[in-house]
Design a protein around this motif. Sequence first.
Motif, PDB file in Angstrom:
ATOM      1  N   ALA A 262       0.738  -1.054  -0.013  1.00  0.00           N
ATOM      2  CA  ALA A 262      -0.021   0.111  -0.099  1.00  0.00           C
ATOM      3  C   ALA A 262       0.746   1.162   0.084  1.00  0.00           C
ATOM      4  N   LEU A 263       1.889   1.351   0.942  1.00  0.00           N
ATOM      5  CA  LEU A 263       2.777   2.389   0.751  1.00  0.00           C
ATOM      6  C   LEU A 263       3.483   2.552  -0.746  1.00  0.00           C
ATOM      7  N   GLN A 264       4.027   1.411  -1.455  1.00  0.00           N
ATOM      8  CA  GLN A 264       4.419   1.713  -2.410  1.00  0.00           C
ATOM      9  C   GLN A 264       3.209   2.165  -3.712  1.00  0.00           C
ATOM     10  N   ALA A 265       2.071   1.832  -3.495  1.00  0.00           N
ATOM     11  CA  ALA A 265       1.029   2.311  -4.163  1.00  0.00           C
ATOM     12  C   ALA A 265       0.759   3.752  -4.050  1.00  0.00           C
ATOM     13  N   GLN A 266       0.914   4.433  -2.834  1.00  0.00           N
ATOM     14  CA  GLN A 266       0.662   5.478  -2.395  1.00  0.00           C
ATOM     15  C   GLN A 266       1.922   6.312  -3.129  1.00  0.00           C
ATOM     16  N   GLY A 267       3.140   5.952  -3.384  1.00  0.00           N
ATOM     17  CA  GLY A 267       4.077   6.605  -3.967  1.00  0.00           C
ATOM     18  C   GLY A 267       3.713   6.897  -5.545  1.00  0.00           C
ATOM     19  N   GLN A 268       3.290   5.683  -6.019  1.00  0.00           N
ATOM     20  CA  GLN A 268       3.069   5.616  -7.359  1.00  0.00           C
ATOM     21  C   GLN A 268       2.207   6.589  -7.875  1.00  0.00           C
ATOM     22  N   LEU A 269       0.995   6.846  -6.749  1.00  0.00           N
ATOM     23  CA  LEU A 269      -0.195   7.859  -6.874  1.00  0.00           C
ATOM     24  C   LEU A 269       0.195   9.233  -6.932  1.00  0.00           C
ATOM     25  N   ASP A 270       1.307   9.325  -5.889  1.00  0.00           N
ATOM     26  CA  ASP A 270       1.714  10.715  -5.788  1.00  0.00           C
ATOM     27  C   ASP A 270       2.474  11.127  -6.932  1.00  0.00           C
ATOM     28  N   ASP A 271       3.318  10.291  -7.613  1.00  0.00           N
ATOM     29  CA  ASP A 271       4.043  10.592  -8.809  1.00  0.00           C
ATOM     30  C   ASP A 271       3.245  10.862 -10.085  1.00  0.00           C
ATOM     31  N   ALA A 272       2.261  10.086 -10.130  1.00  0.00           N
ATOM     32  CA  ALA A 272       0.957  10.420 -11.279  1.00  0.00           C
ATOM     33  C   ALA A 272       0.433  11.588 -11.178  1.00  0.00           C
ATOM     34  N   ARG A 273       0.262  12.057  -9.842  1.00  0.00           N
ATOM     35  CA  ARG A 273      -0.420  13.415  -9.557  1.00  0.00           C
ATOM     36  C   ARG A 273       0.340  14.454 -10.041  1.00  0.00           C
ATOM     37  N   ALA A 274       1.666  14.287  -9.666  1.00  0.00           N
ATOM     38  CA  ALA A 274       2.613  15.379 -10.168  1.00  0.00           C
ATOM     39  C   ALA A 274       2.688  15.340 -11.721  1.00  0.00           C
ATOM     40  N   LYS A 275       2.848  14.381 -12.269  1.00  0.00           N
ATOM     41  CA  LYS A 275       2.853  14.381 -13.687  1.00  0.00           C
ATOM     42  C   LYS A 275       1.664  14.784 -14.509  1.00  0.00           C
TER      43      LYS A 275
ATOM     44  N   GLN B 117      -4.030  14.042 -21.077  1.00  0.00           N
ATOM     45  CA  GLN B 117      -4.882  12.904 -20.765  1.00  0.00           C
ATOM     46  C   GLN B 117      -4.341  11.664 -20.393  1.00  0.00           C
ATOM     47  N   ALA B 118      -3.063  11.490 -20.770  1.00  0.00           N
ATOM     48  CA  ALA B 118      -2.513  10.244 -20.480  1.00  0.00           C
ATOM     49  C   ALA B 118      -2.027  10.281 -18.777  1.00  0.00           C
ATOM     50  N   ALA B 119      -1.673  11.388 -18.469  1.00  0.00           N
ATOM     51  CA  ALA B 119      -1.018  11.578 -17.144  1.00  0.00           C
ATOM     52  C   ALA B 119      -2.345  11.492 -16.196  1.00  0.00           C
ATOM     53  N   HIS B 120      -3.564  11.860 -16.487  1.00  0.00           N
ATOM     54  CA  HIS B 120      -4.730  11.619 -15.967  1.00  0.00           C
ATOM     55  C   HIS B 120      -5.022  10.280 -15.691  1.00  0.00           C
ATOM     56  N   ALA B 121      -4.848   9.426 -16.768  1.00  0.00           N
ATOM     57  CA  ALA B 121      -5.192   7.922 -16.868  1.00  0.00           C
ATOM     58  C   ALA B 121      -4.129   7.412 -15.867  1.00  0.00           C
TER      59      ALA B 121
ATOM     60  N   GLU C  50      -0.101  17.285 -13.094  1.00  0.00           N
ATOM     61  CA  GLU C  50       0.001  18.796 -12.748  1.00  0.00           C
ATOM     62  C   GLU C  50       0.822  19.285 -13.718  1.00  0.00           C
ATOM     63  N   LEU C  51       2.028  18.660 -14.084  1.00  0.00           N
ATOM     64  CA  LEU C  51       2.887  19.205 -14.927  1.00  0.00           C
ATOM     65  C   LEU C  51       2.248  19.143 -16.387  1.00  0.00           C
ATOM     66  N   ALA C  52       1.701  18.285 -16.912  1.00  0.00           N
ATOM     67  CA  ALA C  52       1.091  18.180 -18.109  1.00  0.00           C
ATOM     68  C   ALA C  52      -0.020  19.264 -18.154  1.00  0.00           C
ATOM     69  N   LYS C  53      -0.935  19.633 -17.102  1.00  0.00           N
ATOM     70  CA  LYS C  53      -1.686  20.485 -17.131  1.00  0.00           C
ATOM     71  C   LYS C  53      -1.106  21.906 -17.320  1.00  0.00           C
ATOM     72  N   ARG C  54      -0.099  22.301 -16.633  1.00  0.00           N
ATOM     73  CA  ARG C  54       0.660  23.464 -16.817  1.00  0.00           C
ATOM     74  C   ARG C  54       1.088  23.723 -18.295  1.00  0.00           C
ATOM     75  N   GLU C  55       1.801  22.754 -18.777  1.00  0.00           N
ATOM     76  CA  GLU C  55       2.265  22.861 -20.153  1.00  0.00           C
ATOM     77  C   GLU C  55       1.246  22.984 -21.229  1.00  0.00           C
ATOM     78  N   LEU C  56       0.025  22.380 -20.884  1.00  0.00           N
ATOM     79  CA  LEU C  56      -1.089  22.680 -22.045  1.00  0.00           C
ATOM     80  C   LEU C  56      -1.475  23.998 -21.952  1.00  0.00           C
ATOM     81  N   ASP C  57      -1.871  24.541 -20.701  1.00  0.00           N
ATOM     82  CA  ASP C  57      -2.081  25.978 -20.443  1.00  0.00           C
ATOM     83  C   ASP C  57      -1.138  26.868 -21.100  1.00  0.00           C
TER      84      ASP C  57
ATOM     85  N   ASP D 184      -1.710  20.023 -29.432  1.00  0.00           N
ATOM     86  CA  ASP D 184      -2.423  18.766 -29.350  1.00  0.00           C
ATOM     87  C   ASP D 184      -1.658  17.657 -28.529  1.00  0.00           C
ATOM     88  N   GLN D 185      -0.446  17.808 -28.778  1.00  0.00           N
ATOM     89  CA  GLN D 185       0.500  16.781 -28.235  1.00  0.00           C
ATOM     90  C   GLN D 185       0.429  17.280 -26.678  1.00  0.00           C
TER      91      GLN D 185
END
Length: 413
Positions: free
Chosen positions: A124-137, A170-174, A139-146, A163-164
């Motif tokens: 569960a701790l490892q899964a929590q870290g993966q989730l935090d990494d996905a959320r950071a990516k 979208q990939a980061a959200h998934a 957030e970065l993808a959202k800023r670059e799009l803006d 478009d890219q």
Amino acid sequence: MGTLTLRPPSSGAAEPPACSSFRRLRCSGAPIVLLLALALVGCQDKAQSQAAAPPPPSVTVAQPVKRTVTDWDEFTGRFEAIEEVQVRARVGGFIDRVAFTDGAIVHAGDLLYIIDPRPFEAVALQAQGQLDDARAKEELAKRELDRGLTLVQTSAVSQQVVDQRRQALQAAHAAETQAEGTLKAAQLNVEFTHVLAPITGRVSRHLVTPGNLVQGSESGATLLTSIVSLDPIYIYFDVDEPTYQRNSKLWFQGRRPSSRDTANPVQVSLTGETKPSHEGKMDFLDNRLDVSTATLRSRAIIPNKDLSILPGQFGRVRLIGSAPYEALLIPDVAVATDQSRKIVFVVKDDNRVEARPVVLGPLDDGLRVIREGLNPEDHVIINGIQRARVGAKVTPIMSQTLGGDKTPPGATP
């Protein structure tokens, strides 16, 4: 008759008068005395024989009770729990602790077992870290799009770049959604290491002791224990086809409610009981008859507040089988069997015994319903049947606990 001998007079003195009179009485009255003695003896024997004749035997009689009764059909059933759960391990691991007492009452949510949670907490701790990494990516993808949407207005970047970046968001959200699912699964596994009681009821014994390895649901879950609910409890029984048809006719005639849409009352007696000790109501009728037994599976629900009834016990179920009607009732001990028919002994007006064939009904509150063969004014022998003989006289004694207070002719009140 005696023989009279004539003797010539003696030449001596004359015979005394007393001797002459005695000789005449003896010669002429002896037969009469003998006849009188025989007559007296005969009268004495007759009087003694009359005095020795026994009086008619005493029997207890009573008039049938007349009251409104309802027939009950009786069936043999078996109790089953309304809820029954086999508690199995959802995750594999080593048992750390057994947290219940064998055979105790447990409530929903009570702790039963603890499986070593440390491997699952690490996942569960490892899964929590993966989730935090996905959320950071994300957030970065959202800023670059803006930023790209702002620059495309001045043609600083092309539409293709925008478009890219949109696709990267979208990939980061998934990826974030996937990481959230992985974390929830890991957290569930941690939760499953604490095995809780799913229902309230009586728990069985523990089947696995601490230190043993159990398998999870993915590879044949290990059975840990079982729990059955006790209050209320079901009793299942089978109704034969003739009884079902008779009850259906009563329902069509409006004389008895159907158990399919009415919770008809039932009475239940346990093994060894002579009277019903529990009451309940009908709960279910099956939709077809069993073709192998020609019976209809039925079910009643019984309150079990004292938890005295356990699943698997047998019981006798009484179910309403008729509309209320007036009936004559007598004690069941007054009914005798004469080959293939049932009879009762009735004392007539002249105190003579008569055997009366009867048609029996069910028992009602300890008394036997008599459908045919008796009248309300009859005096039935309820005690002393073994002393009664058909056609012989008896001395009837009216019972004070059954029937009316009218004393039959010649009876002792």
